[in-house]
Design a protein around this motif. Structure first.
Motif, PDB file in Angstrom:
ATOM      1  N   ALA A   1       4.472  13.125  -9.763  1.00 42.19           N
ATOM      2  CA  ALA A   1       4.292  11.754 -10.252  1.00 42.19           C
ATOM      3  C   ALA A   1       5.075  10.756  -9.400  1.00 42.19           C
ATOM      4  O   ALA A   1       4.564   9.687  -9.028  1.00 42.19           O
ATOM      5  N   ILE A   2       6.319  11.092  -9.093  1.00 38.50           N
ATOM      6  CA  ILE A   2       7.136  10.198  -8.254  1.00 38.50           C
ATOM      7  C   ILE A   2       6.548  10.113  -6.846  1.00 38.50           C
ATOM      8  O   ILE A   2       6.514   9.041  -6.224  1.00 38.50           O
ATOM      9  N   SER A   3       6.051  11.238  -6.334  1.00 36.74           N
ATOM     10  CA  SER A   3       5.431  11.240  -4.992  1.00 36.74           C
ATOM     11  C   SER A   3       4.202  10.341  -4.961  1.00 36.74           C
ATOM     12  O   SER A   3       4.008   9.556  -4.023  1.00 36.74           O
ATOM     13  N   PHE A   4       3.368  10.440  -6.013  1.00 36.91           N
ATOM     14  CA  PHE A   4       2.165   9.604  -6.067  1.00 36.91           C
ATOM     15  C   PHE A   4       2.536   8.127  -6.154  1.00 36.91           C
ATOM     16  O   PHE A   4       1.948   7.278  -5.472  1.00 36.91           O
ATOM     17  N   ALA A   5       3.545   7.822  -7.004  1.00 39.36           N
ATOM     18  CA  ALA A   5       3.957   6.428  -7.152  1.00 39.36           C
ATOM     19  C   ALA A   5       4.520   5.877  -5.842  1.00 39.36           C
ATOM     20  O   ALA A   5       4.229   4.741  -5.454  1.00 39.36           O
ATOM     21  N   THR A   6       5.298   6.697  -5.145  1.00 36.34           N
ATOM     22  CA  THR A   6       5.866   6.246  -3.866  1.00 36.34           C
ATOM     23  C   THR A   6       4.781   6.048  -2.818  1.00 36.34           C
ATOM     24  O   THR A   6       4.800   5.073  -2.060  1.00 36.34           O
ATOM     25  N   SER A   7       3.824   6.980  -2.780  1.00 30.91           N
ATOM     26  CA  SER A   7       2.715   6.848  -1.821  1.00 30.91           C
ATOM     27  C   SER A   7       1.936   5.566  -2.087  1.00 30.91           C
ATOM     28  O   SER A   7       1.524   4.862  -1.152  1.00 30.91           O
ATOM     29  N   THR A   8       1.740   5.256  -3.373  1.00 32.33           N
ATOM     30  CA  THR A   8       1.028   4.024  -3.722  1.00 32.33           C
ATOM     31  C   THR A   8       1.793   2.798  -3.256  1.00 32.33           C
ATOM     32  O   THR A   8       1.218   1.854  -2.699  1.00 32.33           O
ATOM     33  N   VAL A   9       3.126   2.816  -3.464  1.00 34.07           N
ATOM     34  CA  VAL A   9       3.949   1.682  -3.026  1.00 34.07           C
ATOM     35  C   VAL A   9       3.890   1.516  -1.515  1.00 34.07           C
ATOM     36  O   VAL A   9       3.740   0.398  -0.996  1.00 34.07           O
ATOM     37  N   VAL A  10       4.003   2.637  -0.773  1.00 31.36           N
ATOM     38  CA  VAL A  10       3.947   2.575   0.687  1.00 31.36           C
ATOM     39  C   VAL A  10       2.599   2.019   1.144  1.00 31.36           C
ATOM     40  O   VAL A  10       2.526   1.160   2.043  1.00 31.36           O
ATOM     41  N   PHE A  11       1.528   2.481   0.534  1.00 26.79           N
ATOM     42  CA  PHE A  11       0.192   2.012   0.903  1.00 26.79           C
ATOM     43  C   PHE A  11       0.049   0.513   0.631  1.00 26.79           C
ATOM     44  O   PHE A  11      -0.422  -0.245   1.487  1.00 26.79           O
ATOM     45  N   VAL A  12       0.472   0.102  -0.561  1.00 21.94           N
ATOM     46  CA  VAL A  12       0.338  -1.307  -0.924  1.00 21.94           C
ATOM     47  C   VAL A  12       1.176  -2.187  -0.010  1.00 21.94           C
ATOM     48  O   VAL A  12       0.727  -3.241   0.464  1.00 21.94           O
ATOM     49  N   VAL A  13       2.412  -1.764   0.282  1.00 26.36           N
ATOM     50  CA  VAL A  13       3.291  -2.571   1.133  1.00 26.36           C
ATOM     51  C   VAL A  13       2.714  -2.708   2.539  1.00 26.36           C
ATOM     52  O   VAL A  13       2.657  -3.810   3.106  1.00 26.36           O
ATOM     53  N   SER A  14       2.278  -1.592   3.112  1.00 28.12           N
ATOM     54  CA  SER A  14       1.763  -1.635   4.482  1.00 28.12           C
ATOM     55  C   SER A  14       0.427  -2.351   4.558  1.00 28.12           C
ATOM     56  O   SER A  14       0.146  -3.077   5.519  1.00 28.12           O
ATOM     57  N   PHE A  15      -0.411  -2.184   3.530  1.00 27.07           N
ATOM     58  CA  PHE A  15      -1.752  -2.765   3.559  1.00 27.07           C
ATOM     59  C   PHE A  15      -1.706  -4.272   3.326  1.00 27.07           C
ATOM     60  O   PHE A  15      -2.280  -5.058   4.076  1.00 27.07           O
ATOM     61  N   PHE A  16      -0.965  -4.664   2.294  1.00 24.34           N
ATOM     62  CA  PHE A  16      -0.953  -6.069   1.930  1.00 24.34           C
ATOM     63  C   PHE A  16       0.057  -6.887   2.720  1.00 24.34           C
ATOM     64  O   PHE A  16       0.153  -8.096   2.542  1.00 24.34           O
ATOM     65  N   SER A  17       0.833  -6.238   3.587  1.00 24.29           N
ATOM     66  CA  SER A  17       1.712  -7.020   4.467  1.00 24.29           C
ATOM     67  C   SER A  17       0.883  -7.907   5.386  1.00 24.29           C
ATOM     68  O   SER A  17       1.327  -8.961   5.836  1.00 24.29           O
ATOM     69  N   GLU A  18      -0.362  -7.503   5.708  1.00 19.03           N
ATOM     70  CA  GLU A  18      -1.271  -8.299   6.528  1.00 19.03           C
ATOM     71  C   GLU A  18      -2.288  -9.034   5.679  1.00 19.03           C
ATOM     72  O   GLU A  18      -3.059  -9.838   6.189  1.00 19.03           O
ATOM     73  N   GLY A  19      -2.353  -8.732   4.386  1.00 18.38           N
ATOM     74  CA  GLY A  19      -3.330  -9.374   3.525  1.00 18.38           C
ATOM     75  C   GLY A  19      -4.719  -8.803   3.710  1.00 18.38           C
ATOM     76  O   GLY A  19      -4.952  -7.893   4.513  1.00 18.38           O
ATOM     77  N   LEU A  20      -5.660  -9.346   2.966  1.00 14.78           N
ATOM     78  CA  LEU A  20      -7.051  -8.910   3.053  1.00 14.78           C
ATOM     79  C   LEU A  20      -7.898  -9.864   3.876  1.00 14.78           C
ATOM     80  O   LEU A  20      -9.029  -9.546   4.218  1.00 14.78           O
ATOM     81  N   THR A  21      -7.345 -11.029   4.186  1.00 16.34           N
ATOM     82  CA  THR A  21      -8.121 -12.042   4.901  1.00 16.34           C
ATOM     83  C   THR A  21      -8.197 -11.714   6.389  1.00 16.34           C
ATOM     84  O   THR A  21      -7.165 -11.521   7.031  1.00 16.34           O
ATOM     85  N   PRO A  22      -9.409 -11.642   6.949  1.00 17.83           N
ATOM     86  CA  PRO A  22      -9.512 -11.351   8.389  1.00 17.83           C
ATOM     87  C   PRO A  22      -9.001 -12.516   9.225  1.00 17.83           C
ATOM     88  O   PRO A  22      -8.994 -13.676   8.791  1.00 17.83           O
TER      89      PRO A  22
END
Length: 631
Positions: free
Chosen positions: A377-398
C-alpha cells in the motif's frame, strides 16, 4: 441500354490496352468506373510526392471514391507514414486527381485501395515510393531537375558532365541512391526527370513541384500553359525553386525587382533565368547554375527558417555523430525540467516509512502480519505521488513555438511564408492541422549514439497517417508528436491572400491602416522615393500616422537591396535580438517590414482548438502597389 454497355466496355478495354506499363488499373464494372495510376519512379530527396490517377466515370451521375495508399500500411516502420487517404467526387467524364504525400518514406507496399459505394478494388502497383530518406531536406543530395519533354535531356546531361571537375566523378544523372550516405559530397550533381506529358497536362498544385530543385521549359510552352499551371509553378518559384526559361514568352508576376544587367530574376525566395535559345552555351550556363563545376558538390537544403536551418545543417549527416538535437537549435522546452531533487526526497521518505517506521508501529501494535499489505500500500501510494509530481510538474498544456517570415505581394495578392514550428506535449496530440497549400517537413536528426557504441535512430512517433479533407486541408493523424518529446516542422507555403497594409501618401507623412489581421510591434515603411518611416504597437484595423526614422534614413540603392535579400537576412537571423541588428535601410522603396509578437495570420496553428502555451514571433515583408496604380 445494350448499346451504352457495349460502348462502355470498349472504352474500358481501350484504357487497359493503352495503360502505362509502369502503372496499373482498376475497374468497377457495375458502377461504370475505371481508374488508371501514373506512378513516377525517380527518387526525390525533399518535398511532397504527387501520386496521380485518371478516373473515367462512364455513369450519368457523380461518384464519390476514396483512395487509400498504400493498401496495407506498415505501422512498425520507423519514421514512416502508415497511409494516406483522400476522397473525390467525380463528375461524369474523365478527371485526373492528385494525392500528395508529405516528405517521409511510406514503407514498401505499392498497392492502392479504392472504395466506391461499398465496393472495393485495388491496383497492385498503384504508386511509386520515391521518398526513401528520413533526412528529408535535400542536404548533400543530387539536385532533382524536372525537364519539359521539348528539352533535349541528353544534351543537358552532357553539359553537366562537361562542367564537372575532372577526376570528380561523372556528374551525370541517374539513380545513384548511395549519394550522401558515405560522406558530405557526391560525384552526382543532378538527376533529371523528363516529363512524359505536354505542359497543359502538368500538375495544378504547387506541392507537386516541391520535390524539384529546378524546372527547365520553353517560353512558348509557358505562354500557352493554362493559368492554374503557371500559378502552381510560380508558387513553387516563390518558395525557393529555380526556373530556367528557354526562348521568349515568359511573363513574370508584378512587384518583384527587375534584373539590372543579368538574366537572373529574384521572385520571392526563388530565381528565374531566361535564355534566348537552346544553344550549347545555354545548357552550359544552366549546368553552372546547378553548381556542376563545384568540386565538392555542396547541395544546400530547401529554404528553412531560422534555428531549424542551423539544426538541419548540423544534424542531417550520416557520417558525423552530433549529441545535440533540434530542440537545442529551436528550443520549445528548454526551461522545463523534471524535479529530480523533490523525487529523491519523496523516495527517501518512502524508504523510511515503508521500512523502519512501518515495522516499529506494527510491532508495537502486535500486528506484524499486516506488513504483508501495508508495504504494498505504501509502495503504491509513493509510486502515485512520484508519477503525479513528475507528470504535473510540466502540466497538461502542450507548448508551441512558432516563427515565420511572409513575403506579401499586395499587387498579386500572393503570400509566401517560411515557418518554423516546434511542439512539446505531455500527452501526445492525436491530430495536427495544416492548410492544403502548406509543405510540412517533419525533422529528425541524423545519428544518435547507441548503448554499445555505434549509432541508432529512435522514433518517438508511430502510426502516422495523413487525411486530406474534401476542402483540400491536410490533417496529420496518429502520433506525429511523441509524448514529452519535442517535435519540429519546417514550413513552406504560398497562397492567395487579401490581407494588406493600406497606405495614404497624400499628407506630409504617410497614414496607414493595419489590415494584416494582427498587431504590429514595429513597422518600417519605405516610400517610392526611398524615405523610411516607422511606427510601433499598431493594432489590427488601427489608423496610424507614421513618423520619419531618426536621422532621415533612406533605402539603400545597391543592386542587392531587394525584398529577397532582406528576407534571406531575416531568415538567417531569426532570433529577435539578432534581427534587430538589421538596418531599416534594407527595406526597398515602396515596401514595408512589419515585426510581429503575436501569431501571424499567415502561419497556421497545428494545435488549433486546443489550449497551448504559445511563444511566437513573425515578420511580414510587404510589396505595395505604386501610388498611381491605386484605385
Amino acid at each position: 441500354m445494350r448499346f451504352e454497355v457495349v460502348i462502355w466496355i470498349s472504352l474500358v478495354w481501350a484504357g487497359l490496352l493503352n495503360a502505362s506499363p509502369s502503372g496499373g488499373t482498376a475497374t468497377f464494372t457495375k458502377l461504370k468506373l475505371h481508374i488508371e495510376s501514373h506512378p513516377v519512379s525517380s527518387p526525390i530527396y525533399h518535398g511532397y510526392t504527387a501520386h496521380r490517377f485518371t478516373v473515367d466515370n462512364f455513369a450519368s451521375e457523380k461518384k464519390r471514391i476514396t483512395f487509400t495508399l498504400p493498401f496495407r500500411g506498415i505501422s512498425s516502420e520507423d519514421f514512416n507514414i502508415r497511409n494516406i487517404t483522400r476522397s473525390f467526387t467525380i463528375s461524369p467524364g474523365s478527371q485526373t486527381v492528385t494525392i500528395l504525400q508529405p516528405p517521409l518514406p511510406m514503407g514498401w507496399i505499392e498497392e492502392v485501395k479504392i472504395t466506391c459505394d461499398g465496393q472495393q478494388r485495388s491496383i497492385p502497383r498503384g504508386i511509386a515510393l520515391r521518398m526513401s530518406e528520413t533526412l528529408n531536406c535535400g542536404l548533400h543530395q543530387p539536385r532533382v531537375v524536372f525537364v519539359s519533354r521539348s528539352i533535349n535531356q541528353t544534351t543537358m546531361e552532357k553539359a553537366i558532365k562537361a562542367c564537372a571537375p575532372k577526376g570528380g566523378g561523372s556528374g551525370s544523372s541517374g539513380p545513384h541512391h548511395y549519394h550522401g550516405r558515405g560522406g558530405p559530397h557526391s560525384d552526382v550533381h543532378a538527376e533529371f526527370l523528363s516529363s512524359g506529358e505536354d505542359l497543359p497536362k502538368w500538375p495544378r498544385h504547387w506541392l507537386a513541384y516541391s520535390c524539384y530543385d529546378m524546372i527547365i521549359l520553353r517560353g512558348i510552352e509557358w505562354n500557352q500553359a493554362p493559368s492554374d499551371i503557371r500559378s502552381a509553378i510560380e508558387r513553387w518559384v516563390l518558395c525557393g525553386g529555380k526556373l530556367a526559361i528557354i526562348g521568349s514568352g515568359y511573363s513574370p508576376p508584378s512587384g518583384w525587382k527587375e534584373p539590372d544587367d543579368t538574366p537572373l530574376r529574384n521572385i520571392g525566395i526563388g530565381e528565374v533565368k531566361e535564355y534566348e535559345s537552346d544553344s550549347e552555351n545555354t545548357f552550359k550556363e544552366i549546368a553552372l547554375w546547378l553548381g556542376a563545376d563545384d568540386p565538392e558538390n555542396n547541395q544546400g537544403t530547401i529554404p528553412i527558417f531560422g534555428g531549424l536551418q542551423k539544426g538541419v545543417d548540423a544534424l542531417h549527416h550520416t557520417w558525423n555523430y552530433n549529441d545535440r538535437d533540434f530542440n537545442s537549435y529551436f528550443p520549445v522546452i528548454g526551461e522545463a525540467r523534471t524535479p529530480v531533487r523533490l523525487i529523491i526526497i519523496v523516495l527517501t521518505i518512502f524508504v523510511l516509512l515503508a521500512g523502519p517506521v512501518n515495522l516499529f508501529i506494527l510491532n508495537n501494535k502486535g500486528k506484524r502480519a499486516w506488513f504483508l499489505w501495508t508495504l504494498p500500500a505504501i509502495s503504491f501510494a509513493t509510486s502515485t505521488v512520484v508519477f503525479v509530481v513528475s507528470f504535473f510538474s510540466e502540466g497538461l498544456t502542450p507548448r508551441l513555438k512558432t516563427q515565420s517570415l511572409t513575403l506579401l505581394n499586395q499587387i498579386e495578392q500572393e503570400a509566401t511564408t517560411l515557418g518554423a514550428i516546434a511542439v512539446y506535449a505531455p500527452i501526445a496530440p492525436s491530430k495536427l492541422n495544416f492548410s492544403g497549400q502548406t509543405e510540412v517537413t517533419p525533422l529528425f536528426q541524423g545519428r544518435e549514439r547507441g548503448p554499445f557504441g555505434g549509432s541508432r535512430q529512435r522514433d518517438s512517433g508511430s502510426n502516422r497517417q495523413v487525411e486530406w479533407s474534401a476542402g483540400g486541408e491536410q490533417r496529420l493523424t496518429g502520433k506525429w508528436v511523441g509524448s514529452r518529446v519535442p517535435a519540429h516542422f519546417a514550413i513552406r507555403k504560398s497562397e492567395h491572400r487579401e490581407e494588406r497594409l493600406q497606405v495614404d501618401w497624400s499628407g506630409a507623412a504617410p497614414k496607414i491602416i493595419n489590415g494584416l489581421g494582427c498587431r504590429i510591434t514595429r513597422l518600417y515603411l519605405s516610400s517610392p522615393e526611398g524615405k523610411i518611416y516607422e511606427g510601433s504597437e499598431i493594432g489590427p484595423g488601427k489608423n496610424t500616422l507614421l513618423k520619419p526614422v531618426a536621422g532621415g534614413l533612406k533605402s539603400k540603392t545597391s543592386k542587392d537591396n531587394s525584398t529577397t535579400s532582406l528576407a534571406k537576412q531575416i531568415a538567417d537571423l531569426a532570433d529577435q535580438d539578432s534581427v534587430n541588428t538589421i538596418s531599416p535601410e534594407k527595406v526597398p522603396p515602396n515596401c514595408y517590414w512589419a515585426q510581429l509578437s503575436e501569431p501571424s495570420p499567415f502561419l497556421e496553428d497545428p494545435l488549433k482548438g486546443r489550449n497551448s502555451r504559445h511563444r511566437t514571433s513573425g515578420h511580414i515583408i510587404g510589396i505595395l502597389a505604386q501610388p498611381e496604380d491605386l484605385p
